[in-house]
Design an enzyme around this catalytic site. Structure first.
Site, PDB file in Angstrom:
ATOM      1  N   ALA A 209       2.724   8.740  14.432  1.00 18.60           N
ATOM      2  CA  ALA A 209       1.274   8.726  14.689  1.00 18.60           C
ATOM      3  C   ALA A 209       0.605   7.582  13.927  1.00 18.60           C
ATOM      4  O   ALA A 209      -0.222   6.848  14.480  1.00 18.60           O
ATOM      5  CB  ALA A 209       0.666  10.067  14.275  1.00 18.60           C
TER       6      ALA A 209
ATOM      7  N   GLU B 261       9.791  17.181  14.385  1.00 14.46           N
ATOM      8  CA  GLU B 261      10.387  16.657  13.154  1.00 14.46           C
ATOM      9  C   GLU B 261       9.921  17.539  11.994  1.00 14.46           C
ATOM     10  O   GLU B 261       8.757  17.468  11.581  1.00 14.46           O
ATOM     11  CB  GLU B 261       9.926  15.214  12.919  1.00 14.46           C
ATOM     12  CG  GLU B 261      10.600  14.580  11.717  1.00 14.46           C
ATOM     13  CD  GLU B 261       9.957  13.271  11.267  1.00 14.46           C
ATOM     14  OE1 GLU B 261       8.743  13.100  11.429  1.00 14.46           O
ATOM     15  OE2 GLU B 261      10.699  12.437  10.725  1.00 14.46           O
TER      16      GLU B 261
ATOM     17  N   LYS C  52       0.878  -1.182   0.000  1.00 10.17           N
ATOM     18  CA  LYS C  52       0.000   0.000   0.000  1.00 10.17           C
ATOM     19  C   LYS C  52       0.914   1.231   0.000  1.00 10.17           C
ATOM     20  O   LYS C  52       1.477   1.608   1.013  1.00 10.17           O
ATOM     21  CB  LYS C  52      -0.844  -0.019   1.273  1.00 10.17           C
ATOM     22  CG  LYS C  52      -2.198   0.655   1.185  1.00 10.17           C
ATOM     23  CD  LYS C  52      -2.192   2.096   0.742  1.00 10.17           C
ATOM     24  CE  LYS C  52      -2.002   3.095   1.847  1.00 10.17           C
ATOM     25  NZ  LYS C  52      -1.796   4.466   1.380  1.00 10.17           N
TER      26      LYS C  52
ATOM     27  N   GLY D  87       2.073   4.874  12.847  1.00 12.52           N
ATOM     28  CA  GLY D  87       2.584   3.631  13.444  1.00 12.52           C
ATOM     29  C   GLY D  87       1.734   3.209  14.636  1.00 12.52           C
ATOM     30  O   GLY D  87       1.389   2.027  14.783  1.00 12.52           O
TER      31      GLY D  87
ATOM     32  N   GLU E  99       9.199   1.344  11.235  1.00 14.27           N
ATOM     33  CA  GLU E  99      10.251   2.349  11.041  1.00 14.27           C
ATOM     34  C   GLU E  99       9.552   3.697  11.042  1.00 14.27           C
ATOM     35  O   GLU E  99       8.930   4.072  10.051  1.00 14.27           O
ATOM     36  CB  GLU E  99      10.977   2.124   9.708  1.00 14.27           C
ATOM     37  CG  GLU E  99      11.740   0.813   9.605  1.00 14.27           C
ATOM     38  CD  GLU E  99      13.021   0.793  10.427  1.00 14.27           C
ATOM     39  OE1 GLU E  99      13.364   1.823  11.041  1.00 14.27           O
ATOM     40  OE2 GLU E  99      13.662  -0.269  10.471  1.00 14.27           O
TER      41      GLU E  99
ATOM     42  N   CYS F 263      14.032  10.212   6.789  1.00 17.64           N
ATOM     43  CA  CYS F 263      13.752   9.891   8.195  1.00 17.64           C
ATOM     44  C   CYS F 263      15.014  10.004   9.030  1.00 17.64           C
ATOM     45  O   CYS F 263      15.012  10.634  10.083  1.00 17.64           O
ATOM     46  CB  CYS F 263      13.179   8.489   8.283  1.00 17.64           C
ATOM     47  SG  CYS F 263      14.189   7.260   7.485  1.00 17.64           S
TER      48      CYS F 263
HETATM   49  P1  NAD Z   1       2.374   8.741   7.040  1.00 14.53           P
HETATM   50  O1  NAD Z   1       2.440   8.037   8.341  1.00 14.53           O
HETATM   51  O2  NAD Z   1       1.477   9.897   6.905  1.00 14.53           O
HETATM   52  O3  NAD Z   1       1.914   7.725   5.878  1.00 14.53           O
HETATM   53  C1  NAD Z   1       2.623   6.518   5.622  1.00 14.53           C
HETATM   54  C2  NAD Z   1       1.660   5.505   4.999  1.00 14.53           C
HETATM   55  O4  NAD Z   1       0.678   5.091   5.944  1.00 14.53           O
HETATM   56  C3  NAD Z   1       0.892   6.014   3.790  1.00 14.53           C
HETATM   57  O5  NAD Z   1       0.884   4.999   2.814  1.00 14.53           O
HETATM   58  C4  NAD Z   1      -0.506   6.240   4.349  1.00 14.53           C
HETATM   59  O6  NAD Z   1      -1.520   6.121   3.383  1.00 14.53           O
HETATM   60  C5  NAD Z   1      -0.621   5.116   5.340  1.00 14.53           C
HETATM   61  N1  NAD Z   1      -1.608   5.331   6.394  1.00 14.53           N
HETATM   62  C6  NAD Z   1      -2.087   6.504   6.884  1.00 14.53           C
HETATM   63  N2  NAD Z   1      -2.941   6.277   7.903  1.00 14.53           N
HETATM   64  C7  NAD Z   1      -3.001   4.937   8.058  1.00 14.53           C
HETATM   65  C8  NAD Z   1      -3.691   4.075   8.973  1.00 14.53           C
HETATM   66  N3  NAD Z   1      -4.481   4.563   9.927  1.00 14.53           N
HETATM   67  N4  NAD Z   1      -3.494   2.738   8.873  1.00 14.53           N
HETATM   68  C9  NAD Z   1      -2.668   2.238   7.933  1.00 14.53           C
HETATM   69  N5  NAD Z   1      -1.982   2.993   7.042  1.00 14.53           N
HETATM   70  C10 NAD Z   1      -2.157   4.325   7.112  1.00 14.53           C
HETATM   71  O7  NAD Z   1       3.882   9.105   6.690  1.00 14.53           O
HETATM   72  P2  NAD Z   1       4.425  10.013   5.492  1.00 14.53           P
HETATM   73  O8  NAD Z   1       4.044  11.435   5.775  1.00 14.53           O
HETATM   74  O9  NAD Z   1       4.084   9.404   4.186  1.00 14.53           O
HETATM   75  O10 NAD Z   1       6.015   9.865   5.668  1.00 14.53           O
HETATM   76  C11 NAD Z   1       6.793  10.723   6.442  1.00 14.53           C
HETATM   77  C12 NAD Z   1       7.097  10.100   7.790  1.00 14.53           C
HETATM   78  O11 NAD Z   1       7.715   8.827   7.609  1.00 14.53           O
HETATM   79  C13 NAD Z   1       8.084  10.912   8.609  1.00 14.53           C
HETATM   80  O12 NAD Z   1       7.673  10.937   9.966  1.00 14.53           O
HETATM   81  C14 NAD Z   1       9.376  10.115   8.502  1.00 14.53           C
HETATM   82  O13 NAD Z   1      10.280  10.297   9.564  1.00 14.53           O
HETATM   83  C15 NAD Z   1       8.873   8.724   8.425  1.00 14.53           C
HETATM   84  N6  NAD Z   1       9.839   7.838   7.787  1.00 14.53           N
HETATM   85  C16 NAD Z   1      10.502   6.922   8.559  1.00 14.53           C
HETATM   86  C17 NAD Z   1      11.472   6.117   7.980  1.00 14.53           C
HETATM   87  C18 NAD Z   1      12.240   5.105   8.793  1.00 14.53           C
HETATM   88  O14 NAD Z   1      12.906   4.257   8.223  1.00 14.53           O
HETATM   89  N7  NAD Z   1      12.164   5.156  10.102  1.00 14.53           N
HETATM   90  C19 NAD Z   1      11.742   6.227   6.619  1.00 14.53           C
HETATM   91  C20 NAD Z   1      11.039   7.176   5.855  1.00 14.53           C
HETATM   92  C21 NAD Z   1      10.082   7.965   6.463  1.00 14.53           C
END
Ligand code: NAD
Length: 469
Positions: free
Chosen positions: A224, A375, A170, A226, A243, A277
């Site tokens: 959030a 962040e 997804k 996660g 992650e 990230c």
């Molecule tokens: P996000 O959490 O908004 O979205 C990530 C994914 O989750 C998207 O595909 C979204 O559609 C999906 N999603 C949203 N709500 C959901 C739910 N309730 N249940 C299941 N899936 C859901 O993150 P983003 O804005 O796309 O990415 C940026 C964030 O990701 C930053 O906080 C960054 O630090 C983090 N990040 C972490 C790593 C790592 O390896 N630790 C790597 C890259 C990005």
């Protein structure tokens, strides 16, 4: 005409809803992405469950061979993939950006294929022989973000496939085309149904995280989301690798050479225009060399060209979306209003199209300022002055996240001593954010749990089973 036109046409929506994807650098149309619904998710999960047993039965060698062929397929389509990624995500082709990301996809596939995975004999004392095996989980769900959409998808699916699982992906709503195109290329070499992308919204993500036929979720995204996934997955006791967000600290010790470290500091913070990230997001510099580090870093940052990704001259691009642009602008404005000094940037040109925010360095800033504590996930780096190493370590450890961190010094042994006191999943010395497919990667505190990469990463995509006889 673009090199990726045929690839884009092959993933175009044929029925159902669709969404127009715009280039974040120019506002022009990149293409149409399907908006898949819950019925599409059900079809993908059923196809994955049907394809998985035969794939698992192939064994490690045959699965690794298929992953190597998939890596070759990525390389054959590398330029098309990189150009499409550049247009949809915004990152330039050049520098550590789109071509680099596609190259990493091939590298991580090869690493997942090439890492030995043997059963371990835990006890063999003549009376007891206990072996630890890792069996396939079944169907794995992969949910990813928009910053490194192709590379992070590969980080999730390559070990899953290697360990004998099928995968339903997804992607982020912001970057579905990149992931659909990547999967299209990988599927040239994989059995039908084994890998499907369901390009839906949050409802599809939630349903995947709660689906009874999914054994594990690989998630990369915000802290959030996660937490929401932990809740959605609770009823089915899913395995999770999370992650999550970070706010990485870097500590520059007083013996560091400002000129020698300036370029490493820059890329540690500004790789992918700060949308990374494990990028350096808070820089703590000893007062003895504070002014010199600010000066050298400003000189490096001022010379880095930012602009449209397909222009080969650029190494920095736009923010991927309006929401992220607004977060960065709000935090830099708040820092300025609180009396911090803007050394460079902080003045986006809102007349030009695209979400361009200039590389921004902010000095003389308080550690409690929101630009430090939140962040910001963009091209702005706060530089905080400290006078004792204890004080720097306390500030570095003060937040509830701990993905990466770094220590900068001319004395690597002294830097290692400081590194052991930092609460983060990885502490780099004289570099920041350098991930390596052989080296485990994961977060501490609310940056998540579970490890990716290397043999630890493979084990995380299996169910441990002890055979004791
Ligand atoms: P996000 O959490 O908004 O979205 C990530 C994914 O989750 C998207 O595909 C979204 O559609 C999906 N999603 C949203 N709500 C959901 C739910 N309730 N249940 C299941 N899936 C859901 O993150 P983003 O804005 O796309 O990415 C940026 C964030 O990701 C930053 O906080 C960054 O630090 C983090 N990040 C972490 C790593 C790592 O390896 N630790 C790597 C890259 C990005």
């Amino acid at each position: 005409m673009e090199t990726y036109d045929a690839l884009l046409a092959s993933i175009a929506p044929t029925s159902g809803q669709s969404r127009t994807i715009l280039d974040p650098a120019t506002g022009t149309v990149v293409g149409e992405a399907p908006v898949h619904a819950l019925e599409d998710l059900e079809r993908a999960v059923a196809a994955a469950a049907a394809a998985q047993p035969e794939w698992a039965a192939l064994g490690h060698d045959a699965r690794s061979a298929a992953l190597l062929r998939a890596a070759d397929a990525v390389e054959r389509s590398a330029e098309e993939l990189a150009r499409l990624l550049s247009r949809e995500q915004g990152k330039p082709l050049n520098g550590p950006n789109a071509r680099f990301e596609v190259g990493a996809c091939a590298a991580w596939l090869r690493a997942a294929a090439g890492t030995p995975m043997e059963p371990e004999t835990v006890v063999d004392d003549g009376e007891t022989r206990a072996e630890l095996h890792h069996r396939p989980i079944g169907v794995v769900g992969a949910i990813g973000p928009w910053n490194w959409p192709m590379m992070i998808t590969i980080w999730q699916i390559a070990p899953a496939l290697r360990m004998g699982n099928a995968v339903v992906v997804k992607p982020s709503e912001y970057t579905p085309l990149s992931v659909l195109a990547l999967a299209k290329v990988l599927n040239e070499e994989l059995p039908e149904g084994l890998l499907t992308v369901v390009s839906g919204g949050r409802d599809v993500g939630e349903a995947l995280a709660g689906h009874p036929a999914i054994g594990k979720i690989m998630f990369t995204g915000s802290t959030a989301t996660g937490k929401a996934i932990i809740r959605s997955s609770a009823d089915t006791v899913k395995r999770l690798t999370l992650e999550l967000g970070g706010n990485d600290a870097g500590i520059v010790l007083p013996d560091a050479d400002p000129k020698a470290i300036a370029e490493g500091l820059f890329w540690g913070a500004f790789i992918n225009t700060g949308q990374t990230c494990a990028a350096l997001k808070r820089l703590y510099v000893h007062s003895d060399i504070y002014d010199a580090v600010c000066e050298e870093l400003t000189a490096v940052a001022a010379a880095m060209p930012m602009g449209v990704g397909l222009d080969e001259a650029n190494v920095l691009g736009p923010l991927q979306n309006r929401q992220q642009f607004d977060i960065v602008a709000r935090l830099v404005d708040a820092a300025r209003d609180a009396g911090a000094k803007i050394l460079l940037g902080g003045n986006p040109d809102t007349d030009q199209p695209g979400y361009f925010y200039p590389a921004t360095l902010v000095a003389d800033i308080d550690n409690n300022n929101p630009l430090v504590a939140e962040e910001q996930f963009g091209p702005a780096l706060p530089i905080i002055r400290y006078s004792t190493v204890d004080e720097a370590v306390t500030m570095a450890n003060a937040l509830d996240v701990g993905l990466g961190a770094s220590v900068w010094s001319s004395d690597p042994a002294a830097a290692r001593g400081v590194a052991t006191r930092i609460q983060a999943g990885t502490v780099w010395i004289n570099k920041h954010g350098a991930v390596d497919p052989r080296v485990p990667f994961g977060g501490a505190k609310q940056s998540g749990y579970g490890l990716e990469f290397g043999v630890e990463g493979l084990k995380a995509l299996g169910v441990p089973q002890v055979i004791n006889g």
